[in-house]
Design a protein around this motif. Structure first.
Motif, mmCIF file in Angstrom:
data_model
loop_
_atom_site.group_PDB
_atom_site.id
_atom_site.type_symbol
_atom_site.label_atom_id
_atom_site.label_comp_id
_atom_site.label_asym_id
_atom_site.label_seq_id
_atom_site.Cartn_x
_atom_site.Cartn_y
_atom_site.Cartn_z
ATOM 1 N N TYR A 104 0.865 -1.180 0.000
ATOM 2 C CA TYR A 104 0.000 0.000 0.000
ATOM 3 C C TYR A 104 0.895 1.221 0.000
ATOM 4 C CZ TYR A 104 -3.800 -3.177 0.967
ATOM 5 O OH TYR A 104 -4.709 -4.201 0.871
ATOM 6 N N VAL A 105 0.850 1.964 -1.099
ATOM 7 C CA VAL A 105 1.671 3.148 -1.292
ATOM 8 C C VAL A 105 0.725 4.317 -1.516
ATOM 9 C CG1 VAL A 105 3.438 4.229 -2.751
ATOM 10 C CG2 VAL A 105 3.526 1.769 -2.297
ATOM 11 N N VAL A 106 1.050 5.463 -0.906
ATOM 12 C CA VAL A 106 0.167 6.623 -1.019
ATOM 13 C C VAL A 106 1.007 7.898 -0.920
ATOM 14 C CG1 VAL A 106 -0.327 6.662 1.479
ATOM 15 C CG2 VAL A 106 -1.981 7.646 -0.125
ATOM 16 N N ASP A 107 0.562 8.940 -1.604
ATOM 17 C CA ASP A 107 1.205 10.242 -1.456
ATOM 18 C C ASP A 107 0.719 10.868 -0.159
ATOM 19 O OD1 ASP A 107 2.563 10.040 -3.857
ATOM 20 O OD2 ASP A 107 0.998 11.060 -4.993
ATOM 21 N N GLY A 108 1.605 11.573 0.502
ATOM 22 C CA GLY A 108 1.260 12.256 1.737
ATOM 23 C C GLY A 108 2.146 13.466 1.896
ATOM 24 N N GLU A 109 2.165 13.994 3.106
ATOM 25 C CA GLU A 109 3.006 15.151 3.409
ATOM 26 C C GLU A 109 3.701 14.937 4.743
ATOM 27 O OE1 GLU A 109 0.852 18.838 3.394
ATOM 28 O OE2 GLU A 109 -0.031 18.445 1.421
ATOM 29 N N ILE A 110 4.944 15.353 4.805
ATOM 30 C CA ILE A 110 5.665 15.447 6.069
ATOM 31 C C ILE A 110 6.110 16.889 6.207
ATOM 32 C CG2 ILE A 110 7.817 14.851 7.270
ATOM 33 C CD1 ILE A 110 7.429 12.012 6.469
ATOM 34 N N ASN A 111 5.703 17.493 7.303
ATOM 35 C CA ASN A 111 6.016 18.903 7.575
ATOM 36 C C ASN A 111 5.662 19.783 6.377
ATOM 37 O OD1 ASN A 111 6.931 18.053 10.061
ATOM 38 N ND2 ASN A 111 9.071 18.020 9.454
ATOM 39 N N GLY A 112 4.531 19.467 5.724
ATOM 40 C CA GLY A 112 4.040 20.270 4.613
ATOM 41 C C GLY A 112 4.687 19.991 3.269
ATOM 42 N N LYS A 113 5.592 19.021 3.198
ATOM 43 C CA LYS A 113 6.279 18.682 1.940
ATOM 44 C C LYS A 113 5.741 17.364 1.395
ATOM 45 C CE LYS A 113 9.238 22.036 2.639
ATOM 46 N NZ LYS A 113 8.785 23.358 2.385
ATOM 47 N N LEU A 114 5.499 17.310 0.092
ATOM 48 C CA LEU A 114 4.963 16.117 -0.559
ATOM 49 C C LEU A 114 5.956 14.967 -0.495
ATOM 50 C CD1 LEU A 114 2.547 15.012 -2.181
ATOM 51 C CD2 LEU A 114 3.745 15.721 -4.243
ATOM 52 N N VAL A 115 5.465 13.782 -0.089
ATOM 53 C CA VAL A 115 6.292 12.578 0.014
ATOM 54 C C VAL A 115 5.483 11.369 -0.455
ATOM 55 C CG1 VAL A 115 7.709 13.422 1.937
ATOM 56 C CG2 VAL A 115 5.605 12.168 2.424
ATOM 57 N N THR A 116 6.191 10.267 -0.692
ATOM 58 C CA THR A 116 5.551 8.993 -1.000
ATOM 59 C C THR A 116 5.736 8.080 0.203
ATOM 60 O OG1 THR A 116 6.008 9.249 -3.352
ATOM 61 C CG2 THR A 116 5.507 7.026 -2.576
ATOM 62 N N LEU A 117 4.632 7.542 0.697
ATOM 63 C CA LEU A 117 4.633 6.690 1.886
ATOM 64 C C LEU A 117 4.276 5.262 1.499
ATOM 65 C CD1 LEU A 117 2.423 9.069 4.040
ATOM 66 C CD2 LEU A 117 4.893 8.807 4.265
ATOM 67 N N MET A 118 4.971 4.305 2.104
ATOM 68 C CA MET A 118 4.614 2.896 1.967
ATOM 69 C C MET A 118 4.280 2.386 3.365
ATOM 70 S SD MET A 118 6.729 -0.442 0.606
ATOM 71 C CE MET A 118 6.999 0.250 -1.006
ATOM 72 N N LEU A 119 3.071 1.869 3.542
ATOM 73 C CA LEU A 119 2.678 1.339 4.841
ATOM 74 C C LEU A 119 3.465 0.073 5.113
ATOM 75 C CD1 LEU A 119 0.362 3.267 3.918
ATOM 76 C CD2 LEU A 119 -1.134 1.892 5.341
ATOM 77 N N ASP A 120 4.127 0.025 6.276
ATOM 78 C CA ASP A 120 5.012 -1.089 6.611
ATOM 79 C C ASP A 120 4.715 -1.554 8.032
ATOM 80 O OD1 ASP A 120 7.012 -2.918 7.016
ATOM 81 O OD2 ASP A 120 8.646 -1.591 6.433
ATOM 82 N N THR A 121 3.822 -2.540 8.154
ATOM 83 C CA THR A 121 3.449 -3.048 9.476
ATOM 84 C C THR A 121 4.601 -3.798 10.137
ATOM 85 O OG1 THR A 121 2.506 -5.038 8.494
ATOM 86 C CG2 THR A 121 1.002 -3.191 8.912
ATOM 87 N N GLY A 122 5.649 -4.105 9.388
ATOM 88 C CA GLY A 122 6.821 -4.769 9.954
ATOM 89 C C GLY A 122 7.844 -3.807 10.519
ATOM 90 N N ALA A 123 7.640 -2.517 10.316
ATOM 91 C CA ALA A 123 8.567 -1.504 10.832
ATOM 92 C C ALA A 123 8.031 -0.961 12.148
ATOM 93 C CB ALA A 123 8.743 -0.377 9.825
ATOM 94 N N THR A 124 8.843 -0.982 13.173
ATOM 95 C CA THR A 124 8.438 -0.445 14.469
ATOM 96 C C THR A 124 8.274 1.062 14.395
ATOM 97 O OG1 THR A 124 9.668 -2.214 15.547
ATOM 98 C CG2 THR A 124 9.060 -0.329 16.915
ATOM 99 N N THR A 125 9.225 1.713 13.746
ATOM 100 C CA THR A 125 9.256 3.171 13.657
ATOM 101 C C THR A 125 9.264 3.604 12.197
ATOM 102 O OG1 THR A 125 10.556 3.243 15.685
ATOM 103 C CG2 THR A 125 10.548 5.231 14.368
ATOM 104 N N THR A 126 8.671 4.728 11.927
ATOM 105 C CA THR A 126 8.686 5.300 10.586
ATOM 106 C C THR A 126 10.127 5.573 10.176
ATOM 107 O OG1 THR A 126 6.495 6.234 10.873
ATOM 108 C CG2 THR A 126 7.902 7.272 9.210
ATOM 109 N N SER A 127 10.477 5.124 8.979
ATOM 110 C CA SER A 127 11.850 5.226 8.491
ATOM 111 C C SER A 127 11.904 6.151 7.275
ATOM 112 C CB SER A 127 12.376 3.836 8.133
ATOM 113 O OG SER A 127 13.713 3.910 7.723
ATOM 114 N N ILE A 128 12.719 7.189 7.384
ATOM 115 C CA ILE A 128 12.830 8.213 6.344
ATOM 116 C C ILE A 128 14.230 8.168 5.754
ATOM 117 C CG2 ILE A 128 12.728 10.698 5.888
ATOM 118 C CD1 ILE A 128 10.856 10.835 8.411
#
Length: 166
Positions: A61-85
Motif C-alpha cells: 500500500y503506497v500513497v502520497d502524503g506530506e511530512i512537515n508540509g512537503k509532498l512525500v511517498t509513503l509505503m505502509l510497513d506493518t513490519g517496521a516499528t518506527t517510521t523510516s525516512i
C-alpha cells in the motif's frame, strides 16, 4: 527528362523534431503508467471519514502524503516499528538528525538517527509529533510508515483494498 529533387533545408530539422516529440510522448505515457503501478493511490478516495487504498502490483500500500508540509511517498510497513525516512530527505523535510542507534533491517544492522516529524498527513488525516528515524541505507525517496504511526489509525483490509480511519 531528368528531374532532380531538391530537399528543403527544413526537412532534417523537422524530421528530428517529429521523432523527438514522439519519443517524449512515449516517455511521458510509460513514466505515468509505471508511476501508477507503484502508487495506484495518487487520487485518494475519502468517504465518511475513511481513506481507501488499493494494493500496488507488488502487494504494498503506497500513497502520497506530506511530512512537515512537503509532498512525500509513503509505503505502509506493518513490519517496521518506527517510521523510516531516507536520510537524504532530511533537509527538504526540515528534519534534524538526533542520537544515532542501531536497528535490524532485512538488509542487516544499520545505524539510523532519531528525528521528530512535526506533522504527517495522508489526505485529510493528520498525525502530529511522531518519532521517526533517518536511515542512510535507504536510497530511494519512499518513506516506510511504521507502526508508531499506524497504531493511531484503524486499518481494515478486504481483498486488495485497505480502509484507513483515524
Amino acid at each position: 527528362m531528368n528531374k532532380t529533387h531538391t530537399r528543403s533545408p527544413f526537412a532534417k530539422p523537422m524530421m528530428f523534431l517529429a521523432w523527438a516529440t514522439l519519443l517524449l510522448l512515449l516517455y511521458l505515457y510509460f513514466d505515468d503508467s509505471l508511476s501508477n503501478r507503484f502508487n495506484p493511490n495518487q487520487n485518494l478516495q475519502f468517504e465518511g471519514g475513511a481513506i481507501t487504498l488499493e494494493q500496488n502490483r507488488q502487494g504494498h500500500y503506497v500513497v502520497d502524503g506530506e511530512i512537515n508540509g512537503k509532498l512525500v511517498t509513503l509505503m505502509l510497513d506493518t513490519g517496521a516499528t518506527t517510521t523510516s525516512i531516507p536520510a537524504h530527505l532530511a533537509n527538504r523535510l526540515q528534519l534534524e538528525a538526533g542520537h544515532p542507534y542501531p536497528v535490524s533491517t532485512a538488509n542487516g544492522t544499520v545505524t539510523v538517527y532519531r528525528t521528530q516529524v512535526q506533522s504527517l498527513k495522508i489526505g485529510p488525516l493528520t498525525l502530529y509529533n511522531l518519532d521517526a528515524s533517518l536511515n542512510p541505507g535507504q536510497q530511494d525517496d519512499t518513506i516506510l510508515l511504521g507502526m508508531n504511526a499506524l497504531r493511531h489509525l484503524e486499518l481494515v483490509q478486504r481483498g486488495q483494498t485497505l480502509t484507513i480511519r483515524k
